[in-house]
Design an enzyme around this catalytic site. Structure first.
Site, short mmCIF file in Angstrom:
data_model
loop_
_atom_site.label_atom_id
_atom_site.label_comp_id
_atom_site.label_asym_id
_atom_site.label_seq_id
_atom_site.Cartn_x
_atom_site.Cartn_y
_atom_site.Cartn_z
CB CYS A 95 -4.46 53.73 47.90
SG CYS A 95 -2.70 53.57 47.53
C1 RB5 Z 1 -7.08 52.34 42.50
O1 RB5 Z 1 -7.51 53.61 42.15
C2 RB5 Z 1 -5.59 52.30 42.73
O2 RB5 Z 1 -4.93 52.92 41.67
C3 RB5 Z 1 -5.22 53.01 44.01
O3 RB5 Z 1 -5.92 52.47 45.07
C4 RB5 Z 1 -3.75 52.91 44.40
O4 RB5 Z 1 -3.31 51.60 44.41
C5 RB5 Z 1 -2.82 53.81 43.74
O5 RB5 Z 1 -1.63 53.87 44.05
#
Ligand code: RB5
Length: 150
Positions: A65
């Protein structure tokens, strides 16, 4: 080895890089999304992948993420699953050797593709060392039982 992989929209480009990298080393990735032009909430992808690991469909999985944090926090809610955020090769190695982490997570907004590939290699090349670490990892499971069942 078959490896489950998943990401949210922040991890899309890095997921493609890691898939190519793993396939060039003879591994096959089963992609749980998200896919192009799709916006997902990271907990949904992380949960899906973690459940597959829990069901022992995969020995290992990778989640990406923006930071690697949200997917790790979610995956670690699934009983028996150990997900580790690793932004350096030493942690990636220890995540396998000491913690027997089945899931590696990292953040596409934190590290670049070359470091990510090196981290994946360190994690893929490392195995759980057993010994004293077995007792400690089992203890995680014991605490988990207490928490989930209370
Ligand atoms: C983006 O939605 C961001 O919040 C996600 O990619 C992540 O970093 C969350 O932990």
């Amino acid at each position: 080895m078959n490896i489950a992989i998943g990401c949210d929209e922040a991890g899309l480009a890095l997921k493609a890089t890691i898939k190519d990298h793993l396939s060039s080393s003879g591994h096959e990735c089963v992609d749980y999304g998200c896919f192009e032009n799709e916006v997902v909430d990271y907990p949904d992808v992380a949960y899906k992948v973690a459940k597959e690991v829990q069901a022992e469909k995969f020995e290992r999985a990778i989640l990406i993420c923006g930071t690697g944090l949200g997917v790790a926090i979610t995956a670690n809610k699934v009983k028996g699953v150990r997900a580790a955020v690793c932004h350096d090769t030493y942690s990636a190695e220890r995540a396998r050797k000491s913690n027997n982490a089945q899931i590696l997570t990292f953040g596409a907004r934190v590290i670049g593709p070359e470091l990510a590939k090196t981290i994946v290699d360190a994690w893929m090349e490392s195995e759980f060392q057993g010994g004293n670490s077995t007792r400690k990892v089992e203890k995680i499971g014991t605490y988990e039982e207490t928490e989930f069942d209370s």
